[in-house]
Design a protein around this motif. Structure first.
Motif, PDB file in Angstrom:
ATOM      1  N   GLY A   1       0.850  -1.181   0.000  1.00  0.00           N
ATOM      2  CA  GLY A   1       0.000   0.000   0.000  1.00  0.00           C
ATOM      3  C   GLY A   1       0.889   1.234   0.000  1.00  0.00           C
ATOM      4  N   TYR A   2       0.343   2.355   0.410  1.00  0.00           N
ATOM      5  CA  TYR A   2       1.121   3.598   0.431  1.00  0.00           C
ATOM      6  C   TYR A   2       1.940   3.673   1.723  1.00  0.00           C
ATOM      7  N   VAL A   3       3.235   3.408   1.605  1.00  0.00           N
ATOM      8  CA  VAL A   3       4.107   3.410   2.782  1.00  0.00           C
ATOM      9  C   VAL A   3       5.167   4.512   2.735  1.00  0.00           C
ATOM     10  N   ASP A   4       5.284   5.177   1.602  1.00  0.00           N
ATOM     11  CA  ASP A   4       6.372   6.136   1.420  1.00  0.00           C
ATOM     12  C   ASP A   4       6.348   7.258   2.458  1.00  0.00           C
ATOM     13  N   GLY A   5       5.167   7.771   2.770  1.00  0.00           N
ATOM     14  CA  GLY A   5       5.070   8.869   3.720  1.00  0.00           C
ATOM     15  C   GLY A   5       5.530   8.499   5.111  1.00  0.00           C
ATOM     16  N   TRP A   6       5.100   7.338   5.591  1.00  0.00           N
ATOM     17  CA  TRP A   6       5.471   6.927   6.949  1.00  0.00           C
ATOM     18  C   TRP A   6       6.924   6.479   7.037  1.00  0.00           C
ATOM     19  N   LEU A   7       7.455   5.912   5.946  1.00  0.00           N
ATOM     20  CA  LEU A   7       8.877   5.558   5.953  1.00  0.00           C
ATOM     21  C   LEU A   7       9.743   6.814   5.948  1.00  0.00           C
ATOM     22  N   SER A   8       9.293   7.842   5.252  1.00  0.00           N
ATOM     23  CA  SER A   8      10.002   9.121   5.289  1.00  0.00           C
ATOM     24  C   SER A   8       9.964   9.709   6.695  1.00  0.00           C
ATOM     25  N   THR A   9       8.833   9.569   7.344  1.00  0.00           N
ATOM     26  CA  THR A   9       8.698  10.041   8.724  1.00  0.00           C
ATOM     27  C   THR A   9       9.659   9.305   9.640  1.00  0.00           C
ATOM     28  N   SER A  10       9.774   7.999   9.436  1.00  0.00           N
ATOM     29  CA  SER A  10      10.687   7.200  10.253  1.00  0.00           C
ATOM     30  C   SER A  10      12.127   7.661  10.064  1.00  0.00           C
ATOM     31  N   LYS A  11      12.537   7.928   8.821  1.00  0.00           N
ATOM     32  CA  LYS A  11      13.901   8.397   8.562  1.00  0.00           C
ATOM     33  C   LYS A  11      14.137   9.759   9.204  1.00  0.00           C
ATOM     34  N   ASN A  12      13.155  10.623   9.119  1.00  0.00           N
ATOM     35  CA  ASN A  12      13.294  11.951   9.714  1.00  0.00           C
ATOM     36  C   ASN A  12      13.411  11.878  11.229  1.00  0.00           C
ATOM     37  N   MET A  13      12.665  10.955  11.837  1.00  0.00           N
ATOM     38  CA  MET A  13      12.668  10.872  13.293  1.00  0.00           C
ATOM     39  C   MET A  13      14.002  10.397  13.845  1.00  0.00           C
ATOM     40  N   VAL A  14      14.794   9.715  13.039  1.00  0.00           N
ATOM     41  CA  VAL A  14      16.147   9.358  13.482  1.00  0.00           C
ATOM     42  C   VAL A  14      16.927  10.626  13.789  1.00  0.00           C
ATOM     43  N   ARG A  15      16.887  11.587  12.882  1.00  0.00           N
ATOM     44  CA  ARG A  15      17.604  12.856  13.090  1.00  0.00           C
ATOM     45  C   ARG A  15      17.008  13.635  14.263  1.00  0.00           C
ATOM     46  N   VAL A  16      15.687  13.658  14.311  1.00  0.00           N
ATOM     47  CA  VAL A  16      15.021  14.402  15.377  1.00  0.00           C
ATOM     48  C   VAL A  16      15.351  13.803  16.742  1.00  0.00           C
ATOM     49  N   PHE A  17      15.355  12.493  16.848  1.00  0.00           N
ATOM     50  CA  PHE A  17      15.584  11.858  18.150  1.00  0.00           C
ATOM     51  C   PHE A  17      17.041  11.965  18.597  1.00  0.00           C
ATOM     52  N   ILE A  18      17.976  12.040  17.646  1.00  0.00           N
ATOM     53  CA  ILE A  18      19.365  12.319  18.024  1.00  0.00           C
ATOM     54  C   ILE A  18      19.449  13.713  18.636  1.00  0.00           C
ATOM     55  N   ALA A  19      18.814  14.678  17.977  1.00  0.00           N
ATOM     56  CA  ALA A  19      18.772  16.040  18.525  1.00  0.00           C
ATOM     57  C   ALA A  19      18.063  16.068  19.874  1.00  0.00           C
ATOM     58  N   LEU A  20      17.025  15.264  20.014  1.00  0.00           N
ATOM     59  CA  LEU A  20      16.286  15.187  21.280  1.00  0.00           C
ATOM     60  C   LEU A  20      17.179  14.692  22.410  1.00  0.00           C
ATOM     61  N   ALA A  21      17.961  13.648  22.154  1.00  0.00           N
ATOM     62  CA  ALA A  21      18.863  13.116  23.181  1.00  0.00           C
ATOM     63  C   ALA A  21      19.876  14.173  23.617  1.00  0.00           C
ATOM     64  N   LEU A  22      20.415  14.894  22.649  1.00  0.00           N
ATOM     65  CA  LEU A  22      21.363  15.960  22.979  1.00  0.00           C
ATOM     66  C   LEU A  22      20.675  17.078  23.760  1.00  0.00           C
ATOM     67  N   ALA A  23      19.418  17.345  23.425  1.00  0.00           N
ATOM     68  CA  ALA A  23      18.659  18.376  24.141  1.00  0.00           C
ATOM     69  C   ALA A  23      18.438  17.990  25.598  1.00  0.00           C
ATOM     70  N   VAL A  24      18.135  16.720  25.840  1.00  0.00           N
ATOM     71  CA  VAL A  24      17.947  16.249  27.218  1.00  0.00           C
ATOM     72  C   VAL A  24      19.236  16.431  28.018  1.00  0.00           C
ATOM     73  N   ILE A  25      20.368  16.149  27.382  1.00  0.00           N
ATOM     74  CA  ILE A  25      21.657  16.349  28.049  1.00  0.00           C
ATOM     75  C   ILE A  25      21.843  17.824  28.406  1.00  0.00           C
ATOM     76  N   ILE A  26      21.541  18.698  27.448  1.00  0.00           N
ATOM     77  CA  ILE A  26      21.686  20.139  27.681  1.00  0.00           C
ATOM     78  C   ILE A  26      20.793  20.598  28.833  1.00  0.00           C
ATOM     79  N   MET A  27      19.574  20.097  28.881  1.00  0.00           N
ATOM     80  CA  MET A  27      18.623  20.522  29.899  1.00  0.00           C
ATOM     81  C   MET A  27      18.978  19.998  31.291  1.00  0.00           C
TER      82      MET A  27
END
Length: 358
Positions: free
Chosen positions: A133-159
């Motif tokens: 079916g249509y999976v391209d949008g959610w797979l793109s979201t998954s790839k993006n969240m890798v970058r976002v969650f790395i930034a999130l981990a660093l943000a938690v350290i900063i806080m």
């Protein structure tokens, strides 16, 4: 104790750097999601050509024609429907991109000249039942969240880096010099640190899912990640799980990462009287494992892959193994996170109680 915890939470979130960091991640998430959405492209001889919203609609329309269980008949039909109308000039057809469904079919079932390579669904996927079916949008979201969650981990350290190392100034001395001040204050800081990590992660996860839902809808969440465009075929998770399952694991790993990072940062903050030292030390411990020359095929990676940084580098950890009960090896990130948190919280509380109040 509740008032102390609230006091510590307010101190964390009232810091300008904390607010700037949190807003920065939200903006980064929004920009990354919007950029990915706007850069979507799709072409079909019947549906036309488009980018952004139009491309998503074209891809959904095409996916609706073939959605369901992947069969040999559907493969042959797709290979016929998506056959190029012009000379490829020696270009490998597997890397031609017209639309998401065409790319998924060609990357698995095309020869160099865009003809069916003769492979059946069972030849490519074994006995697995592949729902497409249509999976391209959610797979793109998954790839993006890798970058976002790395930034999130660093943000938690900063806080959280200043949570212990930034103490012994101002009104906190009144609390710390009381009979149970140090132990109660340390406990409140630990609880506040954990709550900060959980609340921040929940906010970022919810925001990213909201954006993905707004851009792509809910189509494809129950479809397999294996029948995907060429950019996901190589170096992606090799197990027949749905997009929804992938996102659930990824979100779980985001929480286990920030919980683990909380334990590390609490310990570094308690050891270091200087906030910058605590910050740099926690970040170094978090990021160092990616510098280790251990390939994912090495059995040692089963242990190294459970370190916090690999929780957010989801492809690496989720690719390790699928256990007999159907769960992925990544589930072991949960006890790993609790170990990191237990060690960090316990030792930081003990160390902080021994500090002298100036």
């Amino acid at each position: 104790m509740k008032k102390l915890i609230y006091f510590e939470l307010r101190k964390i979130f009232s810091k300008r750097l904390s607010m700037v960091t949190l807003i920065g991640i939200l903006l980064f998430s929004a920009l990354l999601s919007f950029s990915t959405y706007q850069n979507k492209y799709a072409f079909d001889q019947n549906a036309g050509e488009g980018s952004g919203k139009a491309a998503v609609e074209i891809d959904k329309e095409i996916a609706a024609k073939y959605e369901g269980i992947l069969t040999d008949e559907k493969v042959r039909q797709m290979m016929s429907d998506f056959a190029p109308t012009s000379d490829l000039h020696g270009l490998n057809a597997a890397y031609i991109y017209q639309n998401a469904m065409q790319s998924a079919a060609f990357s698995r079932f095309s020869d160099l000249n865009a003809n069916w390579n003769g492979l059946s669904v069972s030849d490519v996927f074994g006995n697995e039942e592949i729902k497409i079916g249509y999976v391209d949008g959610w797979l793109s979201t998954s790839k993006n969240m890798v970058r976002v969650f790395i930034a999130l981990a660093l943000a938690v350290i900063i806080m959280l880096a200043p949570i212990f190392s930034g103490e012994y100034e101002g009104v906190d001395n009144i609390i710390l010099t009381s009979k149970y001040g140090k132990t109660k204050c340390a406990t409140a800081k630990v609880v506040a640190g954990i709550l900060t990590a959980i609340l921040t992660t929940a906010l970022i996860v919810a925001f990213n899912l909201f954006l993905a839902r707004a851009f792509y809808g809910t189509e494809g969440l129950n479809c397999s990640i294996l029948f995907a465009p060429s950019e996901y075929v190589e170096a992606f998770i090799p197990f027949n799980i749905t997009c929804g399952t992938l996102l659930k694991y990824q979100i779980l790993l985001a929480f286990t990462c920030t919980i683990s990072v909380t334990g590390i940062t609490l310990l570094m903050s308690a050891i270091s009287k200087n906030q910058i030292v605590a910050l740099v030390a926690a970040m170094a411990i978090f990021l160092f494992p990616v510098l280790l020359p251990i390939p994912e095929t090495n059995p040692l990676f089963r242990l190294v892959g459970l370190l916090p940084v690999y929780h957010v580098l989801a492809v690496s950890l989720l690719s390790v193994e699928q256990m007999s009960n159907g769960m992925l090896y990544a589930i072991w990130a949960i006890p790993t996170a609790l170990i990191f948190l237990g060690i960090g919280a316990g030792f930081s509380r003990h160390i902080f109680a021994k500090h002298q109040v100036s």
